[in-house]
Design a protein around this motif. Sequence first.
Motif, PDB file in Angstrom:
ATOM      1  N   SER A   1      -6.824 -11.952 -14.188  1.00 45.70           N
ATOM      2  CA  SER A   1      -6.244 -13.279 -14.462  1.00 45.70           C
ATOM      3  C   SER A   1      -5.351 -13.234 -15.697  1.00 45.70           C
ATOM      4  O   SER A   1      -4.297 -13.885 -15.736  1.00 45.70           O
ATOM      5  CB  SER A   1      -7.341 -14.334 -14.614  1.00 45.70           C
ATOM      6  N   ALA A   2      -5.752 -12.446 -16.715  1.00 48.61           N
ATOM      7  CA  ALA A   2      -4.915 -12.311 -17.916  1.00 48.61           C
ATOM      8  C   ALA A   2      -3.588 -11.653 -17.566  1.00 48.61           C
ATOM      9  O   ALA A   2      -2.525 -12.050 -18.079  1.00 48.61           O
ATOM     10  CB  ALA A   2      -5.659 -11.503 -18.981  1.00 48.61           C
ATOM     11  N   ASN A   3      -3.624 -10.642 -16.685  1.00 52.79           N
ATOM     12  CA  ASN A   3      -2.387  -9.985 -16.255  1.00 52.79           C
ATOM     13  C   ASN A   3      -1.481 -10.947 -15.493  1.00 52.79           C
ATOM     14  O   ASN A   3      -0.253 -10.917 -15.636  1.00 52.79           O
ATOM     15  CB  ASN A   3      -2.712  -8.774 -15.373  1.00 52.79           C
ATOM     16  N   VAL A   4      -2.096 -11.803 -14.672  1.00 53.31           N
ATOM     17  CA  VAL A   4      -1.312 -12.788 -13.919  1.00 53.31           C
ATOM     18  C   VAL A   4      -0.609 -13.746 -14.875  1.00 53.31           C
ATOM     19  O   VAL A   4       0.599 -14.019 -14.739  1.00 53.31           O
ATOM     20  CB  VAL A   4      -2.205 -13.568 -12.939  1.00 53.31           C
ATOM     21  N   VAL A   5      -1.351 -14.248 -15.866  1.00 49.64           N
ATOM     22  CA  VAL A   5      -0.762 -15.192 -16.825  1.00 49.64           C
ATOM     23  C   VAL A   5       0.371 -14.523 -17.597  1.00 49.64           C
ATOM     24  O   VAL A   5       1.441 -15.115 -17.804  1.00 49.64           O
ATOM     25  CB  VAL A   5      -1.837 -15.739 -17.780  1.00 49.64           C
ATOM     26  N   ALA A   6       0.171 -13.276 -18.034  1.00 52.98           N
ATOM     27  CA  ALA A   6       1.209 -12.555 -18.766  1.00 52.98           C
ATOM     28  C   ALA A   6       2.458 -12.367 -17.893  1.00 52.98           C
ATOM     29  O   ALA A   6       3.590 -12.513 -18.372  1.00 52.98           O
ATOM     30  CB  ALA A   6       0.675 -11.201 -19.227  1.00 52.98           C
TER      31      ALA A   6
END
Length: 201
Positions: free
Chosen positions: A21-26
């Motif tokens: 999810s952090a990668n998606v937001v980034a």
Amino acid sequence: MKLLHVDSSILGQGSVSRELSANVVATLHTIHPDLTVTRLDLAATPIGHLTAAHLAAAQGALVDDAVKFDVAMGQAALEAFLAADIVVIGAPMYNLGVPSQLKAWIDRISVAGQTFRYGDQGPVGLCGGKKLVIASSRGGIYSEGSPAAAFDHQESYLKVAFGFLGITDITFIRAEGVAMGDVARNGAMDSARKETAALAV
């Protein structure tokens, strides 16, 4: 543009869904540099499961301070969801379904008159136009075509639950088989990273 980032894994730094999810937001930040992100960690700050006391409070009944506080948390969560243009959810599979913390949050944002309504032809979702990205992690293999596909009550539930609210633009970034050894885990993560990178295309 506003993004709501929701995580539900109880595993902290070791969580696959949190990493995804952090990668998606980034990645979405690279597409929308002006993105405003609101963070909701349902493991660190859980919202209580829906109870009779919550329903009574909604009808104006007197309730104790603990229920009042939780009602306020639920209302804030609803408002953050309604305000978001994009919603990113880290959703691991726990015992063939979603974490109970995530289910509790979904119950609190599924509010008649605000996120859906009942019309002459049945329920009508009121949240169309939002983009939803679900970072899904699974210890085994449950995707369509696998022998265990019928056991998937995680992604199938999320698709229906948010579809009920009118959201049809749903993307799953999936890493499955992450508990089946290092080779399977690394392959699943590489595949999910490629799917995430594709969001920017």
